[in-house]
Design a protein around this motif. Structure first.
Motif, short mmCIF file in Angstrom:
data_model
loop_
_atom_site.label_atom_id
_atom_site.label_comp_id
_atom_site.label_asym_id
_atom_site.label_seq_id
_atom_site.Cartn_x
_atom_site.Cartn_y
_atom_site.Cartn_z
N VAL A 26 -1.18 -10.50 22.82
CA VAL A 26 -1.51 -9.63 21.69
C VAL A 26 -1.73 -10.44 20.42
N ILE A 27 -2.72 -10.04 19.64
CA ILE A 27 -2.88 -10.63 18.31
C ILE A 27 -2.80 -9.52 17.26
N ILE A 28 -2.04 -9.79 16.21
CA ILE A 28 -1.89 -8.82 15.13
C ILE A 28 -2.62 -9.37 13.91
N ILE A 29 -3.53 -8.57 13.39
CA ILE A 29 -4.38 -9.01 12.29
C ILE A 29 -4.09 -8.15 11.07
N GLY A 30 -3.82 -8.78 9.95
CA GLY A 30 -3.60 -7.97 8.74
C GLY A 30 -3.12 -8.80 7.59
N PRO A 31 -3.27 -8.27 6.38
CA PRO A 31 -2.88 -9.02 5.18
C PRO A 31 -1.38 -9.24 5.10
N LYS A 32 -0.98 -10.08 4.18
CA LYS A 32 0.44 -10.44 4.01
C LYS A 32 1.29 -9.19 3.73
N GLY A 33 2.50 -9.27 4.22
CA GLY A 33 3.48 -8.23 3.90
C GLY A 33 3.14 -6.85 4.41
N THR A 34 2.47 -6.75 5.55
CA THR A 34 2.19 -5.42 6.10
C THR A 34 3.13 -5.10 7.27
N GLY A 35 4.08 -5.97 7.55
CA GLY A 35 5.07 -5.67 8.57
C GLY A 35 4.83 -6.35 9.91
N LYS A 36 3.95 -7.35 9.96
CA LYS A 36 3.62 -7.98 11.24
C LYS A 36 4.86 -8.65 11.87
N THR A 37 5.54 -9.48 11.07
CA THR A 37 6.70 -10.19 11.61
C THR A 37 7.82 -9.22 11.97
N SER A 38 8.07 -8.25 11.11
CA SER A 38 9.15 -7.31 11.42
C SER A 38 8.84 -6.51 12.68
N LEU A 39 7.59 -6.17 12.89
CA LEU A 39 7.20 -5.45 14.12
C LEU A 39 7.54 -6.28 15.36
N VAL A 40 7.16 -7.55 15.34
CA VAL A 40 7.38 -8.41 16.51
C VAL A 40 8.87 -8.61 16.77
N ARG A 41 9.62 -8.83 15.70
CA ARG A 41 11.07 -9.00 15.86
C ARG A 41 11.71 -7.74 16.43
N ASP A 42 11.26 -6.61 15.91
CA ASP A 42 11.83 -5.35 16.37
C ASP A 42 11.51 -5.11 17.84
N PHE A 43 10.29 -5.45 18.23
CA PHE A 43 9.89 -5.28 19.62
C PHE A 43 10.73 -6.16 20.54
N ALA A 44 10.88 -7.44 20.16
CA ALA A 44 11.67 -8.36 20.99
C ALA A 44 13.11 -7.85 21.13
N ARG A 45 13.64 -7.36 20.02
CA ARG A 45 15.00 -6.84 20.07
C ARG A 45 15.10 -5.63 20.99
N SER A 46 14.10 -4.74 20.89
CA SER A 46 14.15 -3.53 21.72
C SER A 46 14.04 -3.86 23.21
N LYS A 47 13.33 -4.95 23.53
CA LYS A 47 13.21 -5.34 24.93
C LYS A 47 14.37 -6.23 25.37
N GLY A 48 15.15 -6.69 24.40
CA GLY A 48 16.24 -7.60 24.73
C GLY A 48 15.74 -8.96 25.21
N ILE A 49 14.54 -9.37 24.75
CA ILE A 49 14.06 -10.70 25.15
C ILE A 49 14.19 -11.69 24.01
N LYS A 50 14.42 -12.94 24.40
CA LYS A 50 14.57 -14.00 23.40
C LYS A 50 13.20 -14.30 22.77
N LEU A 51 13.23 -14.46 21.45
CA LEU A 51 11.99 -14.71 20.72
C LEU A 51 11.98 -16.14 20.20
N GLU A 52 10.91 -16.88 20.52
CA GLU A 52 10.73 -18.23 19.96
C GLU A 52 9.56 -18.15 19.00
N SER A 53 9.75 -18.65 17.77
CA SER A 53 8.69 -18.52 16.78
C SER A 53 8.23 -19.86 16.26
N ILE A 54 6.95 -19.93 15.99
CA ILE A 54 6.43 -21.09 15.27
C ILE A 54 5.47 -20.59 14.19
#
Ligand SMILES: Nc1ncnc2c1ncn2[C@@H]1O[C@H](COP(=O)(O)OP(=O)(O)OP(=O)(O)O)[C@@H](O)[C@H]1O
Ligand SMILES: [Mg+2]
Length: 264
Positions: A26-54
């Motif tokens: 998946v690729i998320i496209i959008g301007p700064k501060g629209t919730g992209k990072t929070s969405l991904v973190r929330d999704f990983a948490r809901s699935k209970g999977i470990k998230l590695e970020s760069i």
């Protein structure tokens, strides 16, 4: 405020879930501060999977992704980078602002992200690392107007066939989001703050202003209200003063808008 309070206003979590189940990246496209990072973190948490970020920048090197040779006590070993670790462990890999990196860094991703989901470690043993079942990759790109961003090479873009577009939310939704971070009852002031932000966003979109405030600013505005700052002052501090960077005329334009909305 706990991060788990992400408000999924455009059904993005469900799209992420479907993509995950279909083994599509998946690729998320959008301007700064629209919730992209929070969405991904929330999704990983809901699935209970470990998230590695760069977080990509011009300084990101291939070695960050793939790995580097290290020398300890006369022995050469290979320390694997985040991409290889994530493939081996089958974690979720978050490639943030992928279009800020140099094209040669991204070349190596093409190999790992294609349908075979494997990469040859030519810099060490030549071993072919195959991703563990369930490996999932989500990337973000900022629009090309964002300074320092480049167009993503098309072959890399094609490896992310599920695309989520994140925009600033409608006013009523933005109000709901801000309320998650504000405890006081400032409904009418918050609505004014959001209207101001949207006026500035629209002006920036047609290049009448140099800066477009994000959800970070509308949330900060609400938090200052919570601390007893008046709406006019909070608007000046959060939305107005930043424009002095581009000179007095730019600043005065915004000051006038603030005065017209919040009074003298
Ligand atoms: N739908 C939402 N629900 C709750 N909070 C949100 C939501 N959208 C944005 N926020 C909040 O707005 C702020 C900015 O969001 P975030 O950092 O996720 O944006 P971003 O798109 O990743 O920004 P950037 O492109 O600058 O990295 C954060 O404090 C985040 O928690
Ligand atoms: Mg982000």
């Amino acid at each position: 405020m706990s991060e788990s309070s992400y408000l999924d206003w455009n059904n993005s979590i469900e799209i992420l879930n479907k993509a995950f189940d279909a083994n599509l990246f998946v690729i998320i496209i959008g301007p700064k501060g629209t919730g992209k990072t929070s969405l991904v973190r929330d999704f990983a948490r809901s699935k209970g999977i470990k998230l590695e970020s760069i977080n990509f920048s011009l300084r990101t090197r291939e070695s960050h992704l793939v790995g580097t040779k290290t020398l300890t006590d006369g022995n050469v070993s290979f320390e694997e980078g985040i991409l290889i670790k994530s493939m081996r462990e089958g974690t979720m890999l978050y490639l943030d602002e992928i279009n800020s990196a140099e094209a040669d860094v991204l070349l190596r991703l093409d190999e790992a992200l294609d349908d075979r989901r494997q990469i040859a470690l030519k810099e060490s043993t030549g071993e072919v690392v195959k991703a563990k079942e369930g490996w999932f990759v989500v990337a973000t790109i900022n629009p090309l107007t964002h300074s320092g961003t480049k167009e993503l090479p098309p072959q890399l873009l094609s490896r992310f066939p599920v695309r989520i577009s994140m925009e600033y939310p409608p006013e009523d939704i933005e109000l709901e989001i801000i309320k998650k971070y504000v405890s006081g009852d400032f409904e009418s002031e918050l609505i004014q703050g959001i209207k101001l932000a949207n006026t500035l966003r629209q002006a920036a979109a047609v290049e009448e202003l140099f800066y477009s405030p994000s959800l970070r600013e509308t949330i900060a505005f609400g938090k200052l209200l919570d601390k007893g700052v008046s709406a006019k002052e909070a608007a000046t501090i959060v939305f107005g003063n930043v424009y002095t960077q581009w000179g007095n005329i730019e600043h005065q334009k915004v000051k006038d808008i603030i005065t017209s909305m919040f009074g003298n």
